[in-house]
Scaffold this motif. Structure first.
Motif, PDB file in Angstrom:
ATOM      1  N   SER B 113     -31.483  22.364 -19.804  1.00  0.00           N
ATOM      2  CA  SER B 113     -32.224  23.611 -20.549  1.00  0.00           C
ATOM      3  C   SER B 113     -31.935  24.594 -20.470  1.00  0.00           C
ATOM      4  O   SER B 113     -32.249  24.835 -19.124  1.00  0.00           O
ATOM      5  N   ASN B 114     -31.710  25.669 -21.319  1.00  0.00           N
ATOM      6  CA  ASN B 114     -31.826  27.196 -20.790  1.00  0.00           C
ATOM      7  C   ASN B 114     -30.300  27.470 -20.160  1.00  0.00           C
ATOM      8  O   ASN B 114     -30.119  28.773 -19.827  1.00  0.00           O
ATOM      9  N   PHE B 115     -29.328  26.441 -20.515  1.00  0.00           N
ATOM     10  CA  PHE B 115     -27.956  26.597 -19.648  1.00  0.00           C
ATOM     11  C   PHE B 115     -27.293  27.996 -20.339  1.00  0.00           C
ATOM     12  O   PHE B 115     -26.873  28.819 -19.661  1.00  0.00           O
ATOM     13  N   VAL B 116     -27.316  27.831 -21.567  1.00  0.00           N
ATOM     14  CA  VAL B 116     -26.657  28.834 -22.168  1.00  0.00           C
ATOM     15  C   VAL B 116     -27.165  30.327 -22.000  1.00  0.00           C
ATOM     16  O   VAL B 116     -26.518  31.134 -21.972  1.00  0.00           O
ATOM     17  N   PHE B 117     -28.650  30.099 -22.304  1.00  0.00           N
ATOM     18  CA  PHE B 117     -29.094  31.542 -21.960  1.00  0.00           C
ATOM     19  C   PHE B 117     -29.040  32.117 -20.517  1.00  0.00           C
ATOM     20  O   PHE B 117     -28.649  33.432 -20.440  1.00  0.00           O
ATOM     21  N   SER B 118     -28.843  31.167 -19.671  1.00  0.00           N
ATOM     22  CA  SER B 118     -28.750  31.716 -18.254  1.00  0.00           C
ATOM     23  C   SER B 118     -27.054  32.166 -18.089  1.00  0.00           C
ATOM     24  O   SER B 118     -26.948  33.121 -17.357  1.00  0.00           O
ATOM     25  N   LYS B 119     -26.055  31.717 -18.689  1.00  0.00           N
ATOM     26  CA  LYS B 119     -24.880  32.041 -18.607  1.00  0.00           C
ATOM     27  C   LYS B 119     -24.273  33.313 -19.640  1.00  0.00           C
ATOM     28  O   LYS B 119     -23.659  34.197 -19.284  1.00  0.00           O
ATOM     29  N   LEU B 120     -24.962  33.119 -20.880  1.00  0.00           N
ATOM     30  CA  LEU B 120     -24.446  33.735 -21.888  1.00  0.00           C
ATOM     31  C   LEU B 120     -25.473  34.946 -22.531  1.00  0.00           C
ATOM     32  O   LEU B 120     -25.262  35.743 -23.472  1.00  0.00           O
ATOM     33  N   HIS B 121     -26.810  34.774 -22.139  1.00  0.00           N
ATOM     34  CA  HIS B 121     -27.938  35.616 -22.749  1.00  0.00           C
ATOM     35  C   HIS B 121     -27.985  35.390 -24.250  1.00  0.00           C
ATOM     36  O   HIS B 121     -28.308  36.376 -24.829  1.00  0.00           O
ATOM     37  N   VAL B 122     -27.935  34.226 -24.579  1.00  0.00           N
ATOM     38  CA  VAL B 122     -28.067  33.879 -25.958  1.00  0.00           C
ATOM     39  C   VAL B 122     -28.858  32.618 -26.129  1.00  0.00           C
ATOM     40  O   VAL B 122     -28.714  31.561 -25.417  1.00  0.00           O
ATOM     41  N   HIS B 123     -29.976  32.588 -26.875  1.00  0.00           N
ATOM     42  CA  HIS B 123     -30.714  31.689 -27.161  1.00  0.00           C
ATOM     43  C   HIS B 123     -29.932  30.588 -28.335  1.00  0.00           C
ATOM     44  O   HIS B 123     -30.168  31.033 -29.541  1.00  0.00           O
ATOM     45  N   PRO B 124     -29.402  29.614 -27.914  1.00  0.00           N
ATOM     46  CA  PRO B 124     -28.733  28.732 -29.155  1.00  0.00           C
ATOM     47  C   PRO B 124     -29.506  28.454 -30.235  1.00  0.00           C
ATOM     48  O   PRO B 124     -29.086  28.519 -31.340  1.00  0.00           O
TER      49      PRO B 124
END
Lengths: 445, 336
Positions: B113-124
């Motif tokens: 959870s929150n992986f994408v936000f932590s790497k790309l700063h996007v809330h999928p």
């Protein structure tokens, strides 16, 4: 093809018949009541009637449009192969896990245990006599799943009960393929089969020992048989489809999907209301489904004296109207959109162009989707007015509505066939295989 | 009177035409605003619009839908080149956002959870809103889905086969990834323990603590007994759930008690045993706290789960104050 459809239907109708007979044996008070007698007689009449019509009725030929291009065997085989992978995964999980899920422990398998120790369903009510929160629990769901669990534990020792649900998945896939092959063609029927059994929610119901997958199976098969009746007017498919839709209430009772199917069929049949066969068929479908509904209600209320989970009154209706102005309806709508997510988009996209469709069968499918969505929406809204735990129903909602996906995907694929049919016309009279279309789609001419 | 009604009706029609014309004129602005809001919510954080612009983004989308519906009936709309261009942009963006949404959601599922936000700063998960904006704008325009079917030139240009095949592949990949993440935990246990016994599998499923406790109860409590169990709720989601517990202990009868009181008459309900349950979970609800029963019980004997053999059976009454805040599991045999 006709024999295949008949065979699939007979298997499930016979299984349900045996389960019902066992239930009758357990509950003599119900079996000897007027309601119980009418229940079994109506079931037998439709069962025998279907067999007789199948044997003696003249076969009607269905003309399938857009049947152009040669069958692309390679893609079909590929779809079957990945479907097989999905089934193998489900089977492996179910054969290896051994232990069952929460609701199976608390209810479905627990009831099977009680049955094997001599308790019957009407006696199970006493187990939760002092449970203020869950007095209705043991008869909240009809007996089908627990009876199957009971017989599986006793007679099938080589595999755990979980594997029964993998078998359901296999039958769902095969059934969808065989029942839609005529209309969609082999390739698209295989694609529909794969999209259905590989869908995350449907797959999930195959690795939990709940009522959802058998329920989906009965609804889907009943739907396609009624669809076949609409197109071919073969009465055996009406009778068998009616039995499957009506008796799905013996698996799950809380979601009145049969009402959506009956209304959809009624609206579709209005187009041909002067036709006597169609008019009588509405009566057959409605009466049998209503009988099944009332039978279980009668047993729960009068024989077992079980309290109801939902207690709606005329005040609920007044609250419902007021809730529209206070934002309650909007809250529920938003919750439904979030719970269903992209799946809702699939349902809605499948309805695009539904008003322009000429085939009654497609219109029927569209109405089923529309009324099912309306029922879920309306029911959730009414529940939200009375119970604060309504927000916890998201997962249950996803599981119980999985039957909508194969129906929507079926409509969508029919639309795709229309588009691709026109594309092929646009590309010339030469018959073109699907591989050629894929190649042309990605390579600029 | 009739003249007044006619006058009012004419005025209303004029007003509607003016609104329609206005919607058509400013539609690109409304569309662009809705798209910016939705992208902003996905790239910054959900709620940024409400915080800085004091507008709920749902109202922006609602205005977009209304504008779509009004503007498409404007006579200028049908011949407008802008509307045709907008539709093509919407279709292309739908494809892009759809691909992004599915890919990033699956990336999240495969990691944490929150992986994408932590790497790309996007809330999928918020990417569904830009997707919704472009799809609803396209769907509500006059040149909708049936235009593809009817216009062969458009078919050749936008290649619907490519979209359909790509969508089918995306949906298939999404499903297969969803299935893998769903069974990941179960599969790793199964592969590590191919010859696991039923007890080991059940223990893994319901937690070893709970399974061991039920085995303990079955060993120490006769089958014809009635047992008083904790109230239903965390920290006793399993030991306090009578239906769930009954599966393991049947034909023993189980009855829920209350937190600070038995909640049932021992004699009237023929209660033979009372569970001692600290609580299976760290979390609690309904203001419950760990440890049960929180009342004294007149006991013939108390049997604890302990590693020390000579300390597992204790004679005498159960006094709550003496064992308060001690993480204990066991069963009390009531004095009759």
């Amino acid at each position: 093809m006709r024999i295949t459809k008949f065979t699939i239907a007979i298997i499930f109708i016979s299984l349900m018949f045996l389960v019902k007979l066992y239930f009758f044996k357990l509950e003599p008070a119900y079996a000897t009541s007027v309601v119980g007698t009418i229940d079994i007689i109506s079931y037998s009449l439709l069962f025998m009637g279907g067999i007789i019509f199948f044997m003696f009725e003249k076969k009607r030929r269905i003309v399938v449009p857009n049947k152009k291009g040669k069958r692309d065997a390679k893609i079909t085989i590929f779809l079957f192969a990945i479907s097989l992978v999905v089934i193998i995964i489900s089977s492996y999980v179910n054969l290896s896990k051994g232990a069952i899920e929460w609701d199976a422990i608390a209810l479905y398998d627990a009831r099977a245990k009680f049955l094997s120790q001599g308790m019957n369903f009407s006696e199970m009510v006493s187990l939760s006599k002092f449970d203020d929160k869950n007095q209705y629990y043991y008869l909240l769901y009809p007996p089908y799943t627990s009876i199957v669990h009971r017989f599986w534990h006793e007679h099938v020792s080589i595999a755990p009960i979980s594997f029964y649900y993998s078998l359901n998945l296999i039958l769902l896939g095969l059934g969808i393929f065989l029942l839609t092959k005529e209309r969609l063609g082999v390739l698209f029927a295989a694609l529909l089969m794969f999209l259905s059994i590989a869908n995350t929610n449907i797959f999930y119901t195959s690795i939990i020992e709940y009522t959802n997958l058998p329920f989906t199976l009965y609804i889907i098969f009943g739907f396609f048989l009624i669809l076949h009746f609409i197109e071919s007017k073969e009465k055996w498919s009406l009778f068998f489809g009616t039995v499957l839709i009506g008796t799905s209430q013996f698996i799950r009772f809380l979601e009145p999907i049969w009402i959506a199917v009956v209304i959809a069929f009624f609206l579709t049949a209005l187009v041909k209301r002067k036709n006597k066969t169609i008019s009588l068929s509405i009566v057959v479908l409605f009466v049998f489904c209503a009988l099944q509904y009332y039978s279980w209600q009668f047993f729960v209320g009068s024989i077992a004296d079980n309290p109801q989970i939902f207690d709606f009154s005329h005040i609920t209706i007044i609250e419902g109207i007021l809730g529209i102005f206070t934002g309650g309806l909007f809250k529920v709508t938003l919750y439904l959109i979030r719970s269903w997510g992209l799946t809702l988009l699939v349902y809605l996209v499948s309805l695009i162009n539904i008003g322009r469709r000429k085939k009654l069968a497609d219109i029927f499918a569209g109405w089923v989707i529309i009324f099912s969505i309306l029922f879920y929406w309306g029911s959730l809204y009414l529940i939200s007015l009375e119970y604060d735990w309504w927000v916890e129903m998201g997962e249950s909602l996803m599981r119980s509505s999985t039957y909508l996906l194969p129906i929507s995907a079926y409509l969508l694929l029919k639309n795709v066939k229309i588009i691709l049919g026109e594309t092929r016309t646009g590309l010339g009279k030469r018959k073109i295989g699907f591989s050629e279309i894929i190649k042309r789609a990605f390579v600029r001419s | 009177m009739q003249n007044i009604q006619k006058y009012n009706k004419t005025n209303l029609l004029v007003l509607l035409k003016q609104v329609r014309s206005l919607c058509y004129s400013i539609f690109p602005l409304i569309w662009a605003s809705a798209l910016l809001v939705s992208i902003g919510e996905a790239l910054l954080y959900p709620g940024v619009t409400k915080k800085y612009l004091l507008i709920n983004p749902l109202w922006v989308y609602f205005i977009l839908i209304a504008a779509c519906l009004f503007s498409k009936y404007d006579p200028k709309y049908k011949k407008s080149v802008l509307s045709e261009k907008l539709n093509k942009i919407n279709l292309s963006l739908a494809f892009l956002f759809g691909l992004l949404y599915l890919s990033l959601m699956n990336l999240e599922k495969l990691n944490y959870s929150n992986f994408v936000f932590s790497k790309l700063h996007v809330h999928p998960a918020e990417l569904k809103w830009p997707l919704f904006v472009v799809l609803i704008s396209y769907a509500l325009s006059r040149r909708g889905f049936h235009t593809i079917v009817n216009n062969k030139n458009i078919i050749k240009k936008i290649r619907p086969e490519m979209i359909i095949i790509t969508l089918a592949l995306m949906v298939s990949a999404d499903n297969l990834i969803g299935i893998s993440s769903m069974i990941e935990k179960d599969i790793s246990f199964m592969l590590s323990n191919p010859l696991a016994s039923y007890d080991l599998k059940m223990s893994e499923k319901v937690t070893p603590l709970f399974y061991e406790y039920t085995s303990f109860i079955k060993t120490n409590v006769p089958e014809e007994s009635t047992i008083l169990i904790p109230p239903q709720g965390y920290p006793w989601p399993q030991t306090g759930n009578s239906a769930y517990l009954r599966y393991f202990l049947y034909p023993r009868k189980v009855l829920n008690g209350e937190e600070y009181l038995p909640g049932a008459n021992y004699t009237k309900n023929d209660i033979d045993y009372v569970l001692i349950a600290w609580g299976e979970t760290i979390g609690t609800e309904y203001d419950y706290t760990h440890g049960w029963p929180k009342f004294d019980v007149a006991a013939e004997e108390i049997i604890y789960i302990t590693n020390e053999k000579d300390k597992d059976k204790v004679m005498g009454n159960y006094v709550y104050e003496a064992v308060k805040d001690k993480e204990l599991w066991g069963v009390i045999k009531i004095t009759k």
